[in-house]
Design a protein around this motif. Sequence first.
Motif, PDB file in Angstrom:
ATOM      1  N   VAL A   6       0.971   5.133  -9.285  1.00 38.09           N
ATOM      2  CA  VAL A   6       0.610   5.014  -7.976  1.00 38.09           C
ATOM      3  C   VAL A   6       1.391   5.993  -7.138  1.00 38.09           C
ATOM      4  N   VAL A   7       0.602   7.142  -6.632  1.00 34.95           N
ATOM      5  CA  VAL A   7       1.504   8.133  -5.844  1.00 34.95           C
ATOM      6  C   VAL A   7       0.834   8.010  -4.367  1.00 34.95           C
ATOM      7  N   GLU A   8       2.061   7.472  -3.648  1.00 33.16           N
ATOM      8  CA  GLU A   8       1.852   7.105  -2.158  1.00 33.16           C
ATOM      9  C   GLU A   8       2.956   7.203  -1.331  1.00 33.16           C
ATOM     10  N   ASP A   9       3.110   7.960  -0.268  1.00 34.73           N
ATOM     11  CA  ASP A   9       4.346   8.077   0.444  1.00 34.73           C
ATOM     12  C   ASP A   9       4.602   7.056   1.392  1.00 34.73           C
ATOM     13  N   GLU A  10       3.532   6.492   1.948  1.00 35.13           N
ATOM     14  CA  GLU A  10       3.566   5.420   2.846  1.00 35.13           C
ATOM     15  C   GLU A  10       4.057   4.195   2.262  1.00 35.13           C
ATOM     16  N   VAL A  11       5.225   3.698   2.601  1.00 38.65           N
ATOM     17  CA  VAL A  11       6.109   2.846   1.932  1.00 38.65           C
ATOM     18  C   VAL A  11       5.668   1.358   1.988  1.00 38.65           C
ATOM     19  N   ASP A  12       4.950   0.979   3.134  1.00 39.56           N
ATOM     20  CA  ASP A  12       4.264  -0.465   3.308  1.00 39.56           C
ATOM     21  C   ASP A  12       3.123  -0.474   2.384  1.00 39.56           C
ATOM     22  N   LEU A  13       2.313   0.584   2.358  1.00 40.46           N
ATOM     23  CA  LEU A  13       1.061   0.434   1.638  1.00 40.46           C
ATOM     24  C   LEU A  13       1.447   0.435   0.267  1.00 40.46           C
ATOM     25  N   ALA A  14       2.347   1.349  -0.352  1.00 37.08           N
ATOM     26  CA  ALA A  14       2.623   1.584  -1.658  1.00 37.08           C
ATOM     27  C   ALA A  14       3.188   0.189  -2.140  1.00 37.08           C
ATOM     28  N   THR A  15       3.950  -0.289  -1.352  1.00 38.77           N
ATOM     29  CA  THR A  15       4.577  -1.682  -1.715  1.00 38.77           C
ATOM     30  C   THR A  15       3.649  -2.728  -1.994  1.00 38.77           C
ATOM     31  N   LEU A  16       2.619  -2.841  -1.144  1.00 38.96           N
ATOM     32  CA  LEU A  16       1.397  -3.970  -1.242  1.00 38.96           C
ATOM     33  C   LEU A  16       0.643  -3.487  -2.426  1.00 38.96           C
ATOM     34  N   VAL A  17       0.093  -2.102  -2.539  1.00 43.53           N
ATOM     35  CA  VAL A  17      -0.539  -1.651  -3.734  1.00 43.53           C
ATOM     36  C   VAL A  17      -0.108  -2.247  -5.074  1.00 43.53           C
ATOM     37  N   CYS A  18       1.329  -2.106  -5.158  1.00 47.93           N
ATOM     38  CA  CYS A  18       2.042  -2.236  -6.271  1.00 47.93           C
ATOM     39  C   CYS A  18       2.119  -3.971  -6.731  1.00 47.93           C
ATOM     40  N   LYS A  19       2.376  -4.694  -5.485  1.00 48.71           N
ATOM     41  CA  LYS A  19       2.398  -6.129  -5.766  1.00 48.71           C
ATOM     42  C   LYS A  19       1.057  -6.523  -6.142  1.00 48.71           C
ATOM     43  N   THR A  29       3.625   1.909 -11.712  1.00 46.95           N
ATOM     44  CA  THR A  29       4.859   2.828 -11.441  1.00 46.95           C
ATOM     45  C   THR A  29       4.655   3.488 -10.223  1.00 46.95           C
ATOM     46  N   LEU A  30       5.213   3.634  -9.106  1.00 45.30           N
ATOM     47  CA  LEU A  30       5.490   4.314  -8.030  1.00 45.30           C
ATOM     48  C   LEU A  30       6.194   5.427  -7.862  1.00 45.30           C
ATOM     49  N   PHE A  31       5.241   6.447  -7.275  1.00 44.90           N
ATOM     50  CA  PHE A  31       5.997   7.853  -7.037  1.00 44.90           C
ATOM     51  C   PHE A  31       5.582   8.208  -5.549  1.00 44.90           C
ATOM     52  N   LYS A  32       6.673   8.389  -4.731  1.00 49.19           N
ATOM     53  CA  LYS A  32       6.577   8.670  -3.394  1.00 49.19           C
ATOM     54  C   LYS A  32       6.483  10.147  -2.986  1.00 49.19           C
ATOM     55  N   ASN A  33       6.071  11.168  -4.013  1.00 49.46           N
ATOM     56  CA  ASN A  33       5.835  12.580  -3.521  1.00 49.46           C
ATOM     57  C   ASN A  33       5.217  13.086  -4.902  1.00 49.46           C
ATOM     58  N   GLY A  34       4.531  14.108  -4.845  1.00 48.92           N
ATOM     59  CA  GLY A  34       3.835  14.592  -6.132  1.00 48.92           C
ATOM     60  C   GLY A  34       4.929  15.475  -7.128  1.00 48.92           C
ATOM     61  N   GLU A  35       6.190  15.888  -6.423  1.00 49.52           N
ATOM     62  CA  GLU A  35       6.927  16.534  -7.317  1.00 49.52           C
ATOM     63  C   GLU A  35       7.698  15.772  -8.361  1.00 49.52           C
ATOM     64  N   ASP A  36       7.934  14.469  -7.890  1.00 49.44           N
ATOM     65  CA  ASP A  36       8.200  13.329  -8.806  1.00 49.44           C
ATOM     66  C   ASP A  36       7.266  12.952  -9.811  1.00 49.44           C
ATOM     67  N   ALA A  37       5.851  13.052  -9.294  1.00 51.25           N
ATOM     68  CA  ALA A  37       4.793  12.402 -10.427  1.00 51.25           C
ATOM     69  C   ALA A  37       4.559  13.441 -11.375  1.00 51.25           C
ATOM     70  N   LEU A  38       4.697  14.660 -11.010  1.00 51.18           N
ATOM     71  CA  LEU A  38       4.563  15.992 -11.978  1.00 51.18           C
ATOM     72  C   LEU A  38       5.392  15.602 -13.212  1.00 51.18           C
ATOM     73  N   LYS A  39       6.661  15.291 -12.998  1.00 53.53           N
ATOM     74  CA  LYS A  39       7.672  14.961 -14.008  1.00 53.53           C
ATOM     75  C   LYS A  39       7.177  13.726 -15.125  1.00 53.53           C
ATOM     76  N   HIS A  40       6.057  13.129 -14.713  1.00 55.06           N
ATOM     77  CA  HIS A  40       5.669  12.220 -15.522  1.00 55.06           C
ATOM     78  C   HIS A  40       4.441  12.351 -15.929  1.00 55.06           C
ATOM     79  N   ILE A  41       3.692  13.393 -15.925  1.00 56.61           N
ATOM     80  CA  ILE A  41       2.380  13.629 -16.060  1.00 56.61           C
ATOM     81  C   ILE A  41       1.879  13.269 -17.587  1.00 56.61           C
ATOM     82  N   GLU A  42       2.888  13.123 -18.799  1.00 58.97           N
ATOM     83  CA  GLU A  42       2.766  13.101 -19.884  1.00 58.97           C
ATOM     84  C   GLU A  42       2.928  11.735 -20.366  1.00 58.97           C
ATOM     85  N   ASP A  43       3.327  10.600 -19.283  1.00 52.61           N
ATOM     86  CA  ASP A  43       3.750   9.461 -19.591  1.00 52.61           C
ATOM     87  C   ASP A  43       2.414   8.778 -20.174  1.00 52.61           C
ATOM     88  N   ASP A  44       2.563   7.459 -20.569  1.00 49.29           N
ATOM     89  CA  ASP A  44       1.302   6.591 -20.947  1.00 49.29           C
ATOM     90  C   ASP A  44       0.767   5.843 -20.068  1.00 49.29           C
TER      91      ASP A  44
END
Length: 221
Positions: A6-19, A29-44
């Motif tokens: 889940v790549v979402e910078d709105e904290v309340d929405l991201a928390t609700l979606v993950c819940k 797995t939550l990423f709050k910005n694109g740069e952090d998400a890019l580091k995990h592109i190859e994750d399962d």
Amino acid sequence: MIKIAVVEDEVDLATLVCKYLKTNGYEPTLFKNGEDALKHIEDDFKLWILDIMLPGGTSGYDLIKAIHRHYPKMPVIFTSARDQDIDKIMGLELGGDDYLAKPYSIRELMLRVKNLLARSYNTLSDEGAPVNYNGYLTDIDKRIVMQNDEILSLTSKEYDLLVFLLENRGKAFSREQILYHVWGDEYYGSDRVVDDLLRRLRQKLPNLNVETIYGYGYRLK
């Protein structure tokens, strides 16, 4: 367990979606910005939920390009606060499978996640073929259950519970999780209705091998 990014910078929405993803048996797995998400592109991960507008220099559009370079068929759901056709068109042209404009219903997102995973990985049946479990043939498209060529009489809720169990064979779910999936998030009654519904389903389908997990919930073996 199915892993979802889940790549979402709105904290309340991201928390609700993950819940709610956790409630439905997924591992978010939550990423709050694109740069952090890019580091995990190859994750399962099995699915990505991407907000289009993200802080920093990496947008949802940039992410889907990077994702599909590694996994060309990876399912992606786009979300955006701007309800504009151009956002939706561009997202779909880049290979997105679905699009939701904010503010959206969490329940609708969960349904789209479930349906997209089923389409992408054939989690329930092979190209719409009936699911065979202990002599019961369940036709998902027609919403019927058969045994020895005879249609069994199930209520809508009994059928929904059966399909939920079939889709998640081997997984344990609490009464609360089953309640959310079958009745929806607007139901505020006792979770003991799950026990009653399952009791009726077992009476009609005695070959249904549902294990009771004391003090927790149930699992279809």
